[in-house]
Design a protein around this motif. Structure first.
Motif, PDB file in Angstrom:
ATOM      1  N   GLY A 126      44.159  31.822  48.332  1.00 26.28           N
ATOM      2  CA  GLY A 126      42.763  32.228  48.481  1.00 26.28           C
ATOM      3  C   GLY A 126      42.574  33.685  48.271  1.00 26.28           C
ATOM      4  N   ARG A 127      43.287  34.298  49.040  1.00 23.39           N
ATOM      5  CA  ARG A 127      42.887  35.852  49.745  1.00 23.39           C
ATOM      6  C   ARG A 127      43.010  36.826  48.136  1.00 23.39           C
ATOM      7  NH1 ARG A 127      40.704  37.084  53.733  1.00 23.39           N
ATOM      8  NH2 ARG A 127      41.049  39.525  52.978  1.00 23.39           N
ATOM      9  N   ILE A 128      44.622  36.323  48.088  1.00 23.49           N
ATOM     10  CA  ILE A 128      44.439  37.228  46.667  1.00 23.49           C
ATOM     11  C   ILE A 128      43.658  36.947  45.983  1.00 23.49           C
ATOM     12  CG2 ILE A 128      46.159  37.666  44.641  1.00 23.49           C
ATOM     13  CD1 ILE A 128      48.547  37.446  46.848  1.00 23.49           C
ATOM     14  N   THR A 129      42.895  36.005  45.297  1.00 27.49           N
ATOM     15  CA  THR A 129      42.054  35.403  44.357  1.00 27.49           C
ATOM     16  C   THR A 129      41.149  35.859  44.945  1.00 27.49           C
ATOM     17  OG1 THR A 129      43.504  33.634  43.592  1.00 27.49           O
ATOM     18  CG2 THR A 129      40.336  34.323  43.494  1.00 27.49           C
ATOM     19  N   SER A 130      40.236  35.400  46.031  1.00 24.85           N
ATOM     20  CA  SER A 130      38.829  36.470  46.585  1.00 24.85           C
ATOM     21  C   SER A 130      39.249  38.008  46.541  1.00 24.85           C
ATOM     22  CB  SER A 130      38.305  35.298  47.661  1.00 24.85           C
ATOM     23  OG  SER A 130      39.251  36.100  48.722  1.00 24.85           O
ATOM     24  N   ALA A 131      39.938  38.642  47.184  1.00 20.77           N
ATOM     25  CA  ALA A 131      39.430  39.694  47.815  1.00 20.77           C
ATOM     26  C   ALA A 131      41.022  40.451  46.930  1.00 20.77           C
ATOM     27  CB  ALA A 131      40.506  39.405  48.748  1.00 20.77           C
ATOM     28  N   ASP A 143      33.723  41.993  29.638  1.00 20.70           N
ATOM     29  CA  ASP A 143      33.639  41.014  28.731  1.00 20.70           C
ATOM     30  C   ASP A 143      35.696  40.631  28.588  1.00 20.70           C
ATOM     31  OD1 ASP A 143      33.027  38.603  27.805  1.00 20.70           O
ATOM     32  OD2 ASP A 143      33.950  39.379  25.738  1.00 20.70           O
ATOM     33  N   GLY A 144      35.883  39.715  29.461  1.00 18.06           N
ATOM     34  CA  GLY A 144      37.252  38.843  29.185  1.00 18.06           C
ATOM     35  C   GLY A 144      37.315  40.273  30.806  1.00 18.06           C
ATOM     36  N   ALA A 145      37.137  40.175  31.948  1.00 20.91           N
ATOM     37  CA  ALA A 145      37.762  41.093  32.437  1.00 20.91           C
ATOM     38  C   ALA A 145      38.324  40.362  33.229  1.00 20.91           C
ATOM     39  CB  ALA A 145      36.485  41.195  33.543  1.00 20.91           C
ATOM     40  N   ARG A 146      38.446  39.112  33.983  1.00 22.96           N
ATOM     41  CA  ARG A 146      39.613  38.568  34.333  1.00 22.96           C
ATOM     42  C   ARG A 146      40.196  38.514  34.264  1.00 22.96           C
ATOM     43  NH1 ARG A 146      38.082  35.913  38.669  1.00 22.96           N
ATOM     44  NH2 ARG A 146      39.596  34.244  39.571  1.00 22.96           N
ATOM     45  N   ALA A 147      41.349  38.242  32.819  1.00 22.71           N
ATOM     46  CA  ALA A 147      42.358  38.680  32.271  1.00 22.71           C
ATOM     47  C   ALA A 147      42.853  39.908  32.430  1.00 22.71           C
ATOM     48  CB  ALA A 147      42.461  38.235  31.007  1.00 22.71           C
ATOM     49  N   HIS A 148      42.231  40.939  32.051  1.00 29.18           N
ATOM     50  CA  HIS A 148      42.176  42.146  32.795  1.00 29.18           C
ATOM     51  C   HIS A 148      43.182  42.063  33.977  1.00 29.18           C
ATOM     52  CE1 HIS A 148      41.890  43.380  29.138  1.00 29.18           C
ATOM     53  NE2 HIS A 148      40.925  43.089  29.027  1.00 29.18           N
ATOM     54  N   ALA A 154      49.003  40.659  38.906  1.00 30.10           N
ATOM     55  CA  ALA A 154      50.244  40.357  38.499  1.00 30.10           C
ATOM     56  C   ALA A 154      51.421  41.851  38.998  1.00 30.10           C
ATOM     57  CB  ALA A 154      50.621  39.925  37.112  1.00 30.10           C
ATOM     58  N   VAL A 155      50.646  42.663  38.204  1.00 24.02           N
ATOM     59  CA  VAL A 155      51.649  43.981  38.786  1.00 24.02           C
ATOM     60  C   VAL A 155      51.325  44.391  40.028  1.00 24.02           C
ATOM     61  CG1 VAL A 155      51.760  45.817  38.307  1.00 24.02           C
ATOM     62  CG2 VAL A 155      51.523  45.218  36.165  1.00 24.02           C
ATOM     63  N   MET A 156      50.618  43.884  40.706  1.00 23.74           N
ATOM     64  CA  MET A 156      50.371  44.698  41.923  1.00 23.74           C
ATOM     65  C   MET A 156      51.515  43.805  42.919  1.00 23.74           C
ATOM     66  SD  MET A 156      48.684  47.178  42.336  1.00 23.74           S
ATOM     67  CE  MET A 156      48.038  46.847  44.159  1.00 23.74           C
ATOM     68  N   LEU A 157      50.986  42.434  42.049  1.00 25.47           N
ATOM     69  CA  LEU A 157      52.539  41.415  43.447  1.00 25.47           C
ATOM     70  C   LEU A 157      53.649  41.510  43.201  1.00 25.47           C
ATOM     71  CD1 LEU A 157      49.768  38.178  42.799  1.00 25.47           C
ATOM     72  CD2 LEU A 157      49.834  39.730  45.385  1.00 25.47           C
TER      73      LEU A 157
ATOM     74  N   VAL B 165      49.442  31.216  42.074  1.00 27.22           N
ATOM     75  CA  VAL B 165      48.328  31.632  43.115  1.00 27.22           C
ATOM     76  C   VAL B 165      46.679  31.220  42.586  1.00 27.22           C
ATOM     77  CG1 VAL B 165      47.580  33.550  44.107  1.00 27.22           C
ATOM     78  CG2 VAL B 165      49.268  33.172  44.872  1.00 27.22           C
ATOM     79  N   GLU B 166      46.302  31.882  41.603  1.00 28.90           N
ATOM     80  CA  GLU B 166      45.017  31.749  41.484  1.00 28.90           C
ATOM     81  C   GLU B 166      45.578  30.514  39.841  1.00 28.90           C
ATOM     82  OE1 GLU B 166      42.321  34.019  38.302  1.00 28.90           O
ATOM     83  OE2 GLU B 166      44.477  33.839  37.747  1.00 28.90           O
ATOM     84  N   GLY B 167      46.086  30.066  38.785  1.00 25.67           N
ATOM     85  CA  GLY B 167      46.132  29.884  37.597  1.00 25.67           C
ATOM     86  C   GLY B 167      47.024  29.875  36.567  1.00 25.67           C
TER      87      GLY B 167
END
Lengths: 215, 215
Positions: A126-131, A143-148, A154-157, B165-167
């Motif tokens: 939850g936190r990685i997504t929400s935070a 536009d398409g910010a979520r993919a970016h 991914a790189v951070m994790l 984690v996020e799908g």
DNA sequence: TTTGACAGGTAAGCAGTGTTTACATGAGTC
DNA sequence: GACTCATGTAAACACTGCTTACCTGTCAAA
């Protein structure tokens, strides 16, 4: 109702809802920090806090609730996402390198090392997504910010993962500034537009594409 | 207990060291595939194999040993690292996208979803190093190859992580070829020389800060 | 003062887990 | 027949997170 018993001496009451909750929380934090999450049992926490096991579940629902509560006080990437957009990737890169070198609070380090635990997994999920991903997406606003945002995450994790799994000694042996800058470039690349489907991509970075084979 | 059916070949013995080992292994593989790792208990495996629980530990040391044995037959990145160096990053990118889309064997998918489990963690810890980073390092053969290999591993592992984690729905919604190519470029960037420590960096991406604070 | 409600605290137990132990069995050998 | 020994078994062990039924001290109303 009200609890008028807060009139104790300097160190506060040792019983009562708030006092007990606080003692459990403090014990959990200390034990998690020193032993990691998975190897600390509910009974250990209760014993350390001088409290009955059942109270953990009374006040926090479950062991996982303790973790959630502890993490709630602590942002995952505090103050990194907000700020000057021009330096976002730089800040994230610095943060990543810092974590790679085992900096950060002792609790953060301990939890990093426990990252395999299903409970941590669930809470982080939850936190990685929400935070991280959500704020990044909103912050970018493009536009398409979520993919970016997902790519950056991914790189951070992944870096955390490599540190956990392999130690990342080779990366930590690198000149810190060089590594930070490389990560920044990687993160910048995550942000670049993906282009048109079907259109041949124009290499924008300072790089020669060598592996252009078709599979 | 029930008289267990013979598994596999059809005419082998149902008792004896090898037969028992094989039955346990087959049951474990099937159950892990269908239920994931963490939610399958030793007793479930034993019961499914028509075998006493203790035999799991006799033949495989522990539940984790079963996992190790199952994974031993299956390379993590089979046939990806070997091959034409010019297309290495392309192949890895394709592989990553493929895994992102939930392709691969059912067992791989199931284990990906169980990736949080401490046992998987521990087993992968060895395997990611020995089956991914080590070969990559050897394959590259260049100076400082391990750092490059680690970076590549970070990108690969991070993608799995984000999916878990996020799908990664946003990434999976992208045009597949565009995503693959972006990943290839990212991986290529992981391979580029880090440069000289302290050397002034060439003007690359959009950059802003000189302030290099601690994370 | 007595009474009774009730939040806070407790001991014991439940249903699991992975793993180990002590024992039974059956086949092959001396 | 007696011995050996790998194989298989039942029952426990030592844990886990969590829940239950119960006790107790405090406090407000009677």
């Amino acid at each position: 109702m009200d609890r008028p018993e807060e009139t104790g001496g300097g160190s506060g009451p040792t019983r009562g809802r708030e006092a007990t909750r606080a003692r459990i929380l403090a014990s959990a934090k200390e034990l998690f920090t020193n032993e990691g999450y998975g190897s600390v049992s509910s009974r250990m926490i209760a014993s350390h806090a001088g409290v009955n096991v059942a109270l953990i579940n009374r006040y926090f629902g479950a062991k996982r609730g303790l973790l959630t509560e502890i993490l709630r006080e602590d942002g995952v990437f505090p103050g990194l996402i907000e700020g000057d957009p021009a330096t976002l990737t730089r800040r994230l890169a610095e943060h990543a390198v810092s974590r790679l070198h085992g900096e950060g609070t002792a609790l953060q380090r301990a939890l990093d090392d426990s990252a395999g635990d299903p409970d941590l997994q669930a809470v982080y999920q939850g936190r990685i997504t929400s935070a991280m991903i959500d704020p990044l997406e909103a912050y970018l606003g493009t536009d398409g910010a979520r993919a970016h945002a997902s790519l950056m995450a991914a790189v951070m994790l992944g870096l955390t993962r490599v540190r956990l799994v392999e130690g990342a000694t080779a990366l930590r042996a690198l000149d810190r500034e060089l590594l930070t800058d490389r990560l920044r470039v990687l993160l910048d690349l995550c942000l670049e537009d993906f282009g048109e489907p079907g259109a041949p991509e124009e290499p924008e970075g300072p790089r020669g594409t060598e592996g252009v084979g078709e599979g």
